[in-house]
Motif scaffolding. Structure first.
Motif, short mmCIF file in Angstrom:
data_model
loop_
_atom_site.label_atom_id
_atom_site.label_comp_id
_atom_site.label_asym_id
_atom_site.label_seq_id
_atom_site.Cartn_x
_atom_site.Cartn_y
_atom_site.Cartn_z
N ALA A 180 0.80 -1.23 0.00
CA ALA A 180 0.00 0.00 0.00
C ALA A 180 0.83 1.28 0.00
CB ALA A 180 -0.92 0.00 1.22
N SER A 181 2.14 1.17 0.14
CA SER A 181 2.95 2.38 0.32
C SER A 181 3.30 3.09 -0.97
CB SER A 181 4.23 2.04 1.09
OG SER A 181 5.01 1.10 0.36
N SER A 182 3.04 2.47 -2.12
CA SER A 182 3.42 3.11 -3.38
C SER A 182 2.64 2.49 -4.54
CB SER A 182 4.93 2.95 -3.65
OG SER A 182 5.27 1.58 -3.78
N ALA A 232 -2.52 3.96 -4.82
CA ALA A 232 -3.63 4.55 -5.58
C ALA A 232 -4.95 3.92 -5.19
CB ALA A 232 -3.38 4.40 -7.08
N VAL A 233 -4.97 2.61 -5.02
CA VAL A 233 -6.19 1.91 -4.64
C VAL A 233 -6.59 2.28 -3.21
CG1 VAL A 233 -7.19 -0.36 -4.17
CG2 VAL A 233 -5.90 0.04 -6.28
N LEU A 236 -3.48 -0.64 5.94
CA LEU A 236 -2.38 -0.45 4.98
C LEU A 236 -1.21 -1.35 5.35
CD1 LEU A 236 -2.48 3.46 5.15
CD2 LEU A 236 -3.48 2.05 3.33
N ILE A 237 -0.91 -2.31 4.46
CA ILE A 237 0.22 -3.21 4.70
C ILE A 237 1.34 -2.93 3.71
CG2 ILE A 237 0.98 -5.62 4.43
CD1 ILE A 237 -1.51 -6.54 5.81
N ALA A 238 2.52 -2.75 4.24
CA ALA A 238 3.77 -2.64 3.47
C ALA A 238 4.89 -2.66 4.49
CB ALA A 238 3.81 -1.37 2.62
N ARG A 239 6.13 -2.63 4.03
CA ARG A 239 7.25 -2.69 4.96
C ARG A 239 7.64 -1.34 5.53
NH1 ARG A 239 11.62 -5.85 1.50
NH2 ARG A 239 10.71 -4.45 -0.05
N ARG A 240 7.36 -0.25 4.80
CA ARG A 240 7.85 1.08 5.21
C ARG A 240 6.86 1.73 6.17
NH1 ARG A 240 9.16 4.12 -0.27
NH2 ARG A 240 7.19 3.14 -0.91
N SER A 241 7.11 1.57 7.46
CA SER A 241 6.17 2.05 8.47
C SER A 241 6.01 3.56 8.43
CB SER A 241 6.61 1.60 9.86
OG SER A 241 7.89 2.09 10.16
N ASP A 242 7.10 4.30 8.14
CA ASP A 242 7.00 5.76 8.13
C ASP A 242 6.06 6.24 7.03
OD1 ASP A 242 8.83 4.79 6.23
OD2 ASP A 242 10.04 6.62 6.26
N VAL A 243 6.14 5.62 5.86
CA VAL A 243 5.26 6.00 4.75
C VAL A 243 3.81 5.64 5.08
CG1 VAL A 243 4.74 5.65 2.30
CG2 VAL A 243 7.12 5.74 3.07
#
Length: 242
Positions: free
Chosen positions: A9-11, A16-17, A30-37
């Motif tokens: 979800a970070s990019s 967009a979705v 929102l799942i992704a590795r970049r917690s700050d984003v």
């Protein structure tokens, strides 16, 4: 309830979705590795929560889905989107690390997230929900020198069919969106490589149209399902014979 988890979800497509669904009244995980984003995104959206994790980590995925369920009590949609495109090469030049990475994210990661979503949808009241897998046109036809991506995306087509079958009596829908050449960071790398070789970059289209398509699939009633949808740049050489 309009509740959704979006992976990757970070990019790109995932972002967009997520933004499209959030502004259409969905509560979003929102799942992704970049917690700050993810934290920045969650703060900017009407109702969203950051669930940072690596989709290839089974324990982390289980925890992320549990945290979401604890807050919302229900999961209506998983957009199973996280994926990687490893460097292009003929199969004999593909490092085994690239093969393992593609399998762990594009296949194991999507399996783990679908597994958690399916279980939540089966247990919850009211029962049911929808899983949308991001397949890619590479799930049907390969891009040159893309063996890791092509193989994993072909496997996702099997996952989609299996989930659609197994979910049939449980009010769980599963569909797949096969996306061709939307302009994201992934395609930008391919375009830059083409330009560097003096070639014409591949035709592309805006990612907002993918978000519109996912939203349309997501908001169908559970007695209707888009099993497969293909959205692509008009100029792509996807159909035809040489």
């Amino acid at each position: 309830m309009k509740t959704a988890i979006i992976t990757g979800a970070s990019s790109g497509i995932g972002r967009a979705v997520a933004e499209k669904l959030a502004h259409a009244g969905w509560s979003i995980g929102l799942i992704a590795r970049r917690s700050d984003v993810l934290e920045e995104m969650a703060a900017s959206l009407p109702d969203a929560m950051a669930l940072p994790c690596d989709v290839s980590d089974a324990a982390a995925v289980e925890e992320a889905f549990a945290v979401f369920a604890a807050k919302y009590g229900h999961l209506a949609l998983l957009f199973n989107n996280a994926g990687v495109f490893t460097p292009q090469a003929d199969i004999d030049d593909v490092p085994l690390d690239d093969w393992d990475r593609a399998l762990s994210v594009n296949l194991t990661g999507m399996f783990l997230c679908a597994r958690q979503a399916f279980g939540q949808m089966k247990r919850q009241e009211p029962r049911g929900g929808r899983i949308i897998n991001n397949g890619s046109v590479s799930a049907h036809v390969p891009r040159p020198q893309a063996v890791t991506y092509t193989v994993t995306k072909h496997a996702i087509t099997g996952l989609t069919k299996q989930l659609a079958l197994d979910g049939r009596e449980l009010d769980i829908c599963c569909g797949q969106i096969d996306i061709g050449n939307t302009y994201t960071e992934m395609l930008a790398d391919i375009s830059d490589a083409a330009i560097a070789k003096g070639e014409t970059p591949p035709p592309s289209f805006d990612v907002s149209h993918v978000a519109d398509s996912v939203l349309a699939m997501a908001e169908l009633p559970l007695n209707a399902n888009v099993l497969f949808q293909t959205i692509m740049a008009r100029g792509m050489p996807y159909v035809g014979r040489g």
